[in-house]
Design a protein around this motif. Structure first.
Motif, PDB file in Angstrom:
ATOM      1  N   LEU A 199       0.829  -1.207   0.000  1.00 10.89           N
ATOM      2  CA  LEU A 199       0.000   0.000   0.000  1.00 10.89           C
ATOM      3  C   LEU A 199       0.861   1.253   0.000  1.00 10.89           C
ATOM      4  CD1 LEU A 199      -2.729  -0.965   2.641  1.00 10.89           C
ATOM      5  CD2 LEU A 199      -3.073  -0.690   0.181  1.00 10.89           C
ATOM      6  N   PRO A 200       0.462   2.280  -0.747  1.00 11.64           N
ATOM      7  CA  PRO A 200       1.162   3.570  -0.654  1.00 11.64           C
ATOM      8  C   PRO A 200       1.052   4.101   0.765  1.00 11.64           C
ATOM      9  CG  PRO A 200      -0.356   3.520  -2.532  1.00 11.64           C
ATOM     10  CD  PRO A 200      -0.657   2.309  -1.720  1.00 11.64           C
ATOM     11  N   GLU A 201       2.138   4.657   1.266  1.00 14.67           N
ATOM     12  CA  GLU A 201       2.145   5.120   2.654  1.00 14.67           C
ATOM     13  C   GLU A 201       1.440   6.474   2.761  1.00 14.67           C
ATOM     14  OE1 GLU A 201       5.234   5.834   6.382  1.00 14.67           O
ATOM     15  OE2 GLU A 201       5.863   4.681   4.630  1.00 14.67           O
ATOM     16  N   CYS A 202       0.298   6.455   3.424  1.00 17.34           N
ATOM     17  CA  CYS A 202      -0.450   7.678   3.686  1.00 17.34           C
ATOM     18  C   CYS A 202      -1.358   7.403   4.882  1.00 17.34           C
ATOM     19  CB  CYS A 202      -1.282   8.117   2.478  1.00 17.34           C
ATOM     20  SG  CYS A 202      -2.540   6.927   1.961  1.00 17.34           S
ATOM     21  N   GLU A 203      -1.977   8.456   5.400  1.00 13.40           N
ATOM     22  CA  GLU A 203      -2.728   8.316   6.643  1.00 13.40           C
ATOM     23  C   GLU A 203      -3.875   7.322   6.534  1.00 13.40           C
ATOM     24  OE1 GLU A 203      -3.759  11.194  10.304  1.00 13.40           O
ATOM     25  OE2 GLU A 203      -3.994  12.031   8.311  1.00 13.40           O
ATOM     26  N   GLU A 204      -4.579   7.311   5.410  1.00 13.94           N
ATOM     27  CA  GLU A 204      -5.730   6.414   5.296  1.00 13.94           C
ATOM     28  C   GLU A 204      -5.331   4.962   5.066  1.00 13.94           C
ATOM     29  OE1 GLU A 204      -6.886   6.908   0.557  1.00 13.94           O
ATOM     30  OE2 GLU A 204      -8.079   7.900   2.088  1.00 13.94           O
ATOM     31  N   ASN A 205      -4.050   4.715   4.826  1.00 17.48           N
ATOM     32  CA  ASN A 205      -3.562   3.342   4.643  1.00 17.48           C
ATOM     33  C   ASN A 205      -2.839   2.801   5.867  1.00 17.48           C
ATOM     34  OD1 ASN A 205      -4.578   3.078   2.052  1.00 17.48           O
ATOM     35  ND2 ASN A 205      -2.676   3.719   1.055  1.00 17.48           N
ATOM     36  N   GLN A 206      -2.913   3.501   6.994  1.00 15.89           N
ATOM     37  CA  GLN A 206      -2.269   3.011   8.205  1.00 15.89           C
ATOM     38  C   GLN A 206      -2.898   1.699   8.655  1.00 15.89           C
ATOM     39  OE1 GLN A 206      -1.878   7.376  10.159  1.00 15.89           O
ATOM     40  NE2 GLN A 206      -1.658   5.678  11.584  1.00 15.89           N
ATOM     41  N   LEU A 207      -2.057   0.744   9.035  1.00 10.41           N
ATOM     42  CA  LEU A 207      -2.532  -0.537   9.558  1.00 10.41           C
ATOM     43  C   LEU A 207      -2.542  -0.544  11.082  1.00 10.41           C
ATOM     44  CD1 LEU A 207      -0.692  -3.001   7.157  1.00 10.41           C
ATOM     45  CD2 LEU A 207      -2.927  -1.922   6.881  1.00 10.41           C
ATOM     46  N   TYR A 208      -1.655   0.233  11.683  1.00  7.95           N
ATOM     47  CA  TYR A 208      -1.614   0.447  13.128  1.00  7.95           C
ATOM     48  C   TYR A 208      -1.561   1.957  13.360  1.00  7.95           C
ATOM     49  CZ  TYR A 208      -0.322  -4.503  13.777  1.00  7.95           C
ATOM     50  OH  TYR A 208      -0.299  -5.877  13.782  1.00  7.95           O
ATOM     51  N   TYR A 209      -2.116   2.375  14.489  1.00 10.23           N
ATOM     52  CA  TYR A 209      -2.042   3.794  14.819  1.00 10.23           C
ATOM     53  C   TYR A 209      -0.606   4.187  15.135  1.00 10.23           C
ATOM     54  CZ  TYR A 209      -7.128   3.521  15.265  1.00 10.23           C
ATOM     55  OH  TYR A 209      -8.464   3.337  15.010  1.00 10.23           O
ATOM     56  N   ARG A 210      -0.280   5.444  14.896  1.00 13.23           N
ATOM     57  CA  ARG A 210       1.048   5.949  15.273  1.00 13.23           C
ATOM     58  C   ARG A 210       1.160   6.129  16.779  1.00 13.23           C
ATOM     59  NH1 ARG A 210      -0.213   9.371  11.094  1.00 13.23           N
ATOM     60  NH2 ARG A 210      -0.773  10.955  12.636  1.00 13.23           N
ATOM     61  N   THR A 211       0.070   6.533  17.438  1.00 17.95           N
ATOM     62  CA  THR A 211       0.129   6.888  18.859  1.00 17.95           C
ATOM     63  C   THR A 211      -0.519   5.853  19.767  1.00 17.95           C
ATOM     64  OG1 THR A 211      -1.984   8.106  18.899  1.00 17.95           O
ATOM     65  CG2 THR A 211      -0.023   9.317  18.178  1.00 17.95           C
ATOM     66  N   ASP A 212      -0.865   4.692  19.242  1.00 15.72           N
ATOM     67  CA  ASP A 212      -1.556   3.662  20.013  1.00 15.72           C
ATOM     68  C   ASP A 212      -1.066   2.300  19.557  1.00 15.72           C
ATOM     69  OD1 ASP A 212      -3.986   3.332  21.954  1.00 15.72           O
ATOM     70  OD2 ASP A 212      -4.352   1.857  20.389  1.00 15.72           O
ATOM     71  N   HIS A 213      -1.136   1.299  20.452  1.00 12.60           N
ATOM     72  CA  HIS A 213      -0.638  -0.033  20.100  1.00 12.60           C
ATOM     73  C   HIS A 213      -1.625  -0.845  19.271  1.00 12.60           C
ATOM     74  CE1 HIS A 213      -3.126  -0.953  23.606  1.00 12.60           C
ATOM     75  NE2 HIS A 213      -3.067  -2.236  23.302  1.00 12.60           N
ATOM     76  N   HIS A 214      -2.875  -0.408  19.179  1.00 12.55           N
ATOM     77  CA  HIS A 214      -3.889  -1.165  18.438  1.00 12.55           C
ATOM     78  C   HIS A 214      -3.733  -1.000  16.920  1.00 12.55           C
ATOM     79  CE1 HIS A 214      -6.150  -0.810  22.343  1.00 12.55           C
ATOM     80  NE2 HIS A 214      -6.329  -2.078  22.066  1.00 12.55           N
ATOM     81  N   TRP A 215      -4.316  -1.952  16.210  1.00 11.11           N
ATOM     82  CA  TRP A 215      -4.424  -1.798  14.773  1.00 11.11           C
ATOM     83  C   TRP A 215      -5.593  -0.886  14.437  1.00 11.11           C
ATOM     84  CZ3 TRP A 215      -5.462  -7.625  13.278  1.00 11.11           C
ATOM     85  CH2 TRP A 215      -6.641  -8.061  13.878  1.00 11.11           C
ATOM     86  N   THR A 216      -5.568  -0.358  13.222  1.00  9.33           N
ATOM     87  CA  THR A 216      -6.670   0.454  12.723  1.00  9.33           C
ATOM     88  C   THR A 216      -7.751  -0.457  12.147  1.00  9.33           C
ATOM     89  OG1 THR A 216      -5.730   0.609  10.511  1.00  9.33           O
ATOM     90  CG2 THR A 216      -5.034   2.279  12.115  1.00  9.33           C
ATOM     91  N   SER A 217      -8.850   0.123  11.733  1.00 15.84           N
ATOM     92  CA  SER A 217      -9.897  -0.671  11.074  1.00 15.84           C
ATOM     93  C   SER A 217      -9.363  -1.315   9.803  1.00 15.84           C
ATOM     94  CB  SER A 217     -11.103   0.209  10.751  1.00 15.84           C
ATOM     95  OG  SER A 217     -11.790   0.576  11.933  1.00 15.84           O
ATOM     96  N   LEU A 218      -8.477  -0.619   9.078  1.00 13.73           N
ATOM     97  CA  LEU A 218      -7.906  -1.194   7.864  1.00 13.73           C
ATOM     98  C   LEU A 218      -7.013  -2.386   8.205  1.00 13.73           C
ATOM     99  CD1 LEU A 218      -7.670  -0.977   4.797  1.00 13.73           C
ATOM    100  CD2 LEU A 218      -5.668   0.491   5.137  1.00 13.73           C
TER     101      LEU A 218
END
Length: 369
Positions: free
Chosen positions: A182-201
């Motif tokens: 995936l191209p690196e951008c905010e909507e393609n994050q797999l884990y949050y930057r400031t949290d240990h959890h994964w994102t919905s994606l």
């Protein structure tokens, strides 16, 4: 010289006075945790030393300007080149990655044997069983780690666990493949930057891996709506590191473009008609927007009409994952074993459960119990 000494002493005296008179706080929004409260004075606590220890923790937590001091220390540590603070790596591009450098092998083996035995008994009774294991963000996004950061070999651990746990599903390959492609951008994050959890994606790509293990295809990503829940999310890693000036994360909900109706009962007997409690978006712990956080037993009346009922045994990573399951089952029983005190096998039989799914992050699974 004497004047300087008196000025310094006076300043310290004023600071001590203000600290004594300042209102005592119960909760730190910046650190996202409850603060120590003044311990109760009793003979037993004094003799054991517990009172002195508790009093010191209370004074430290209740120090005025505490949040500013914590942030200043973290900033100095970062400037001096320190690669981790508070159990969190200071990664590239603002990523705060939870450290996983050691594990209690005896505890891990005990947890594995317990889960394996339960799944084997459930499978023997005719239920479909899976264990979906989630790697930490540091495992998937190794390129964001500081140079020479010590980390356990999670891939080897996952391979070992896969040989012991029935229905094992390793989410790491799917997540790593998505991260690399995936191209690196905010909507393609797999884990949050400031949290240990994964994102919905991130949860979606793990859902793909589960579907593949079950011999079916997951809906395409294009079939889901992505709703922005918050553009100001700061998570647990942010609180632990104390670097309070970082860019916040964006939180998304993901659901099918024509979603089926759901009813969610958190044990109150008064079902709600959404998986998302948006009232938490106005609070510090915004991650609780997903399923209100962690409850002993949550019942979800889902939208499928296939006679399937799922028992989901989970940690907090599953709170984001559930949004992908609601069209696969008629009912989902979500159990957090940290708070649920009844027998899980009895629950499965009494509720006529057809499927069982464990979902745990590997670090949490290794440390729990």
């Amino acid at each position: 010289m004497k004047l300087k000494v008196w000025m310094i002493c006076g300043a310290w005296a004023l600071f001590a006075l203000f600290n004594f008179l300042a209102p005592k706080r119960v909760f730190s929004e910046a650190e996202n945790r409850y603060l120590e409260q003044k311990p109760k004075l009793d003979k037993k606590a004094v003799l054991s030393g517990a009172y002195t220890e508790g009093y010191e923790k209370w004074m430290t937590d209740q120090l005025i300007l505490r949040d500013g001091f914590v942030s200043l220390k973290a900033s100095v540590d970062r400037t001096l080149g320190r690669g981790d603070i508070g159990g969190v790596y200071l990664g590239q591009d603002g990523y705060l990655l939870e450290m996983f450098t050691k594990t209690d092998r005896e505890k891990l083996n005990r947890n594995t044997e317990k889960a394996a035995g339960f799944l084997e008994r459930m499978e023997a009774e005719g239920r479909t069983v899976h264990f979906l294991m989630v790697p930490t963000g540091a495992c998937v996004m190794e390129d964001k780690l500081p140079r020479y950061a010590p980390e356990l070999d999670q891939r080897a651990m996952l391979e070992e666990l896969g040989e012991k746990l029935p229905g094992f599903v390793n989410a790491e390959p799917a997540l790593r493949r998505a991260w690399e492609e995936l191209p690196e951008c905010e909507e393609n994050q797999l884990y949050y930057r400031t949290d240990h959890h994964w994102t919905s994606l991130g949860a979606y790509y793990a859902y793909q891996a589960l579907c593949q293990a079950e011999g079916r295809e997951a809906p395409e990503l294009s079939e889901y709506e992505r709703e922005v829940l918050s553009t100001g999310f700061y998570g647990s890693s942010y609180a632990r590191a104390g670097l309070y000036g970082l860019k916040p994360d964006t939180m998304y909900a993901m659901y099918r473009k024509s979603p089926g109706a759901v009813q969610v009962d958190y044990g109150t007997g008064e079902p709600e008609n959404s998986l998302y409690d948006r009232s938490f978006l106005a609070k510090r712990d915004k991650y609780r927007v997903f399923l209100k956080g962690n409850y002993p037993l949550t019942r979800i009346a889902a939208s499928a009409e296939n006679g399937k009922k799922l028992l989901l045994i989970k940690d907090s990573f599953a709170n984001t994952f559930v949004q992908f399951l609601t069209e696969d089952y008629e009912e989902i029983l979500v159990v957090d074993p940290r708070y649920y005190r009844q027998d899980l096998e009895t629950l499965a039989r009494e509720e006529s459960v057809t499927d069982v799914l464990y979902l745990y992050e590997i670090k949490k699974f290794a440390e729990e119990g």
